[in-house]
Motif scaffolding. Structure first.
Motif, PDB file in Angstrom:
ATOM      1  N   VAL A  43       0.410  -1.051  -0.315  1.00 42.04           N
ATOM      2  CA  VAL A  43       0.049  -0.061   0.125  1.00 42.04           C
ATOM      3  C   VAL A  43       0.609   0.949   0.255  1.00 42.04           C
ATOM      4  N   ILE A  56      -3.020   7.096  -3.161  1.00 45.77           N
ATOM      5  CA  ILE A  56      -3.279   5.719  -2.771  1.00 45.77           C
ATOM      6  C   ILE A  56      -3.697   4.832  -4.298  1.00 45.77           C
ATOM      7  N   ILE A  75      -3.828   0.352   4.704  1.00 44.10           N
ATOM      8  CA  ILE A  75      -4.126   1.991   4.388  1.00 44.10           C
ATOM      9  C   ILE A  75      -3.837   3.168   5.641  1.00 44.10           C
TER      10      ILE A  75
END
Length: 120
Positions: A43, A56, A75
């Motif tokens: 991530v 992201i 995240i």
């Protein structure tokens, strides 16, 4: 006492320069780019120096694992790392640009801005 008044008068005389310098600092901070990551890079979160999340990226294997809690944790960790790096980079930019302004205590105050580990 009069020394303080002379410093204030000097600041007032240079108000235009201060305004231009502030605009330059704002633009340079907004242009800073940092990346936070977690899960060994699975991530990645890109942020700007003015604390805006730009993107992201989540590795495909995390999506097929169906582990919602792990993905949320990754995240969160990557985002917090990116924001922390953005805060430190912004403080560095501000310190560099504001150093020549001659305002007593300003560099000290700015240097502490990015060194605090508490959340924003």
């Amino acid at each position: 006492m009069f020394k303080g008044l002379s410093n204030l008068a000097s600041l007032m005389a240079n108000a235009g320069e201060l305004k231009a310098k502030a605009a330059e600092i704002k633009d340079r901070i907004a242009a800073v780019r940092v990346e936070g990551s977690s899960g060994g890079g699975m991530v990645k979160v890109d942020a700007s120096g003015d604390h805006r999340i730009l993107s992201i990226t989540i590795e495909e294997t995390l999506l097929v694992s169906n582990d919602k809690e792990m993905l949320e944790d990754l995240i969160l960790a990557a985002t917090n790392q990116a924001l922390d790096l953005a805060k430190k980079a912004a403080a560095s930019e501000m310190s560099e640009l504001a150093g020549g302004l001659g305002i007593p205590g300003l560099e000290d105050a700015i240097s502490k801005f990015g060194m605090n580990d508490s959340p924003i």
